[in-house]
Every structure is written in C-alpha cells, then in structure tokens.
Enzyme design. Sequence first.
Site, PDB file in Angstrom:
ATOM      1  N   ARG A 276       6.490  -7.556 -10.196  1.00  0.00           N
ATOM      2  CA  ARG A 276       6.751  -7.078  -8.839  1.00  0.00           C
ATOM      3  C   ARG A 276       8.188  -6.573  -8.638  1.00  0.00           C
ATOM      4  O   ARG A 276       8.406  -5.542  -8.002  1.00  0.00           O
ATOM      5  CB  ARG A 276       6.490  -8.235  -7.870  1.00  0.00           C
ATOM      6  N   CYS A 342     -16.364  -1.127   5.940  1.00  0.00           N
ATOM      7  CA  CYS A 342     -17.214  -1.909   6.832  1.00  0.00           C
ATOM      8  C   CYS A 342     -16.995  -3.399   6.637  1.00  0.00           C
ATOM      9  O   CYS A 342     -17.886  -4.115   6.146  1.00  0.00           O
ATOM     10  CB  CYS A 342     -18.665  -1.516   6.617  1.00  0.00           C
TER      11      CYS A 342
END
Length: 422
Positions: A276, A342
């Site tokens: 990271r 959705c």
Amino acid sequence: MQDFQYQNGTLYCEGVSLDAIAEKVGTPFFAYSHQTLTRQIRAYKDAFAEVPHLIAFAVKANANIAVLKLFGNEGGGADIVSGGELHRALAAGIDPKKLVFAGVGKTKPEMAAALRAGILMFNIESSQELTALDETAKEMGVKAPVALRVNPNVNPNTHPYISTGLKKSKFGIEIKQAVAEYHLAARLSHIKVVGIHSHIGSQLTEVKPFVDALQLISDLIDGLRAQNMDIQYWDIGGGLGITYNAESPPLPKDMADAILPLLKKSGCHIILEPGRSLTGNAGVLVTRVIYTKEGEAKSFVVVDAGMNDLIRPSLYQAYHAIQPVLENHRGKKVVDVVGPICESGDFLAQDRELPEAMPGELLAVMSAGAYAFTMTSNYNARPRPPEILVHGTSFDIIRARETMDDLLRGEQIPEILTSPKD
Ligand code: LLP
C-alpha cells in the site's frame, strides 16, 4: 497526494488533466502517477540504504505488469502469494532471485512453478506446508530455500480484517512453536533454512507495533543461531499505512530510524514487503456522475463506478476522499456516492459533504492505487476499467478496458442445451 493537483480548476495527474484521459478512454478508469511510484520506492531505498536490503513489492496491492516493471527497474523484487502472481512477476521481468513466496495455502503445483523459476525463498506458514514443499523439491531433485513466517502476537491496531499477526490469526507459526518448526525444517532433506519472516498487518499508522514485533523476532534469531540455524535473510513484511483521510502514518524513514539498530545488529540481508505505501497514493479512480437522486432520507450521487471497481468502502468501511475533477463553486451537500450495482452495500462514500455534483461531471476517488484494481470483479457483468500510467505530460494505457466479449471468455453453451432431446 502530491502528484494530483488542480491546475486552473482542473484536477491533474502530473502534467495530464484527468478529463483529457476520460476523453480518450472513457470512464471509469484508474490512473497512476509514474512520479509517485518512483518517489515511494526511492524513499524506501534511501531509508534502508545502511543495510543490505531488497524491496519486494507486495504484488497483491497492484499487480499490473507495468507497475511491477517500474519497481523492477528501481532494483525492486516482489512478494508473491500465488502461481498467478509468480506468472505476473516473471512476465514483468523481475529477477526470480528477488521473489519471495508467502501465503497459507500454496499448492504443490504452485511450489513446483516457483522452484522451477528459482525464487529467493518460500515463506512457510505451517508444518504440513513445509512437508509438502520438501516432497515437491525432492521430486524435482532440488533444495527449497525457506524462511518460516513467525507470528509474534503483536496488535497492529488496524482494521480486524487486515490484522495478521495475532494469536487467533490463520497466518504464520506461533512464536512459541517456531524453534520446533525450524528443527523440523532442518531435518527435511530437501529444505534449506535461509531466513525468517513476519508480517503483522496492514495500514499501520504507528511504528511501535513494528518495533515490538521485530524485537521479538530479533531475540528469536539469536536463539535460532545458537542452535546452528543459518538465518541469512530477515523478511520484515509490509504494513506501513498511508493517508486516506486524516491519518499521519510514519514515513519509511521514521520506520527505518526505529528499527535499523535491530536490523544492523542481526547482520542479515533485510527484505521488505511494502504494498500500500508504494502504490496507494499513486492512483485514483475516475468516475462519471450518471444521475443525482433525492431520497426521502438521503441524497444520492449515482456514478458509473461501483463496488466491483473499488470494494474497499463496502468491505472495510474504508474512507476514500472524493474530489470533483472540474472544481466548482456550488454549495456543499451531504450525499452518498453510490454505484450502479444491485446491492445496498454498493457505495464509494456515505454521508459525505461534497460540492454539489451534476450529471455528466467527473469525480476522482483518491488513494485508489492499492487494493483497488486488484480487488475488482465482473459482478453484474461489468467489464473491468482500464489502467493508465501517467508520465509527465503523456500517458499510456497499461491495461485496456475489458470488452463485452472478455466477459464471456471461457464460457460455453454445451450441446445438450443447443439441441435438447426432450
Ligand atoms: N506481506 C504480506 C505477507 C502480506 O500479507 C501483505 C498484505 C503485505 C506484505 C503488504 O502489506 P501492505 O504494505 O500493503 O500493508 N485488501 C486490504 C489489505 C490486505 C493486506 C493483505 N496483506 C485493504 O484493502 O486494505
């Protein structure tokens, strides 16, 4: 994010405006700054210059072969966790002698591929895995270089899903068990003990957990050497955090200042596995507003990137800053920025105060260079976005947008369905 700044009201990555990239490749897309990536790996190289070291970038953070190649050009290697990541690292031209292989579930075929490539070492996480590696190496007539991943049981004070060094964790070998496991390794005919490994978690925002863990490992190294174990490589893992919002994590230099005395004393070749901190703030995800929508209790900004493109907010309640690509002086508004998927969990930000956004406008989701593209999926049959590498005033597409045909690749309708008998 130093290389992402407004110039005359437009957000740029280095010398290229993000709307110029959108014009060329459409949205959503990921853009990475060559300059940030270079600066970050050099910060590690400078910080650890006093000890022999290898920066083995954690491929899981950003696996694009252009990114791996950039780090390889800087002398870096790679921390891999699968046969797929091995394939990527080799495809990027990383020297196999700069590869370390971690992970609790390496299979024999993956071990064999890594042995064939001639990697630097395997970071082993259990006695069964050690035995499986010994058997694989024996079949191939080679010796497998090994470090054991030791779990120092230090709390990294980070999100529970990304803490890895605690007793209840599936990772590593309990520190109390370590000496016994090293003796097993030493007895196995096709294993060669070369090092020791630990990694306690990710997005750490203080140096103390590193110091505490590495102190314990340092004592263990002394104990192992007293029993004639040859510990040449000390892999100290990754984990340094980045600023997503208001965090002020230590820099590689701060980390080095705190641990260099221990590392020097060991006389080991040091391996670091940052992920990271090398790529997180080198990248953004740019998305276009499709609609705005006033719910009864909330206002929504519906954008064309969803949880399939960036899952961190949904999965870890992670915060990613969001900035308009074209600055505007409209009033601020508290909104949820949501994707087209959705699922109610499909959001990039919740209850976020942003300058009011209009359909058609571009938003940049910041700090999206690590664990972003690598965690994408095709959920809802959405092609993955392209990845762009910006270098000064030019940019390259380092991964094309997936096509509709890519979505169907490998699928087949069997004959029983095309000519059904009954
Ligand atoms: N080494 C090992 C053995 C690891 O397991 C990891 C990360 C690293 C190095 C690199 O850690 P870093 O420097 O990036 O903190 N998907 C999560 C992060 C998972 C980290 C897994 N292991 C997220 O999005 O926050």
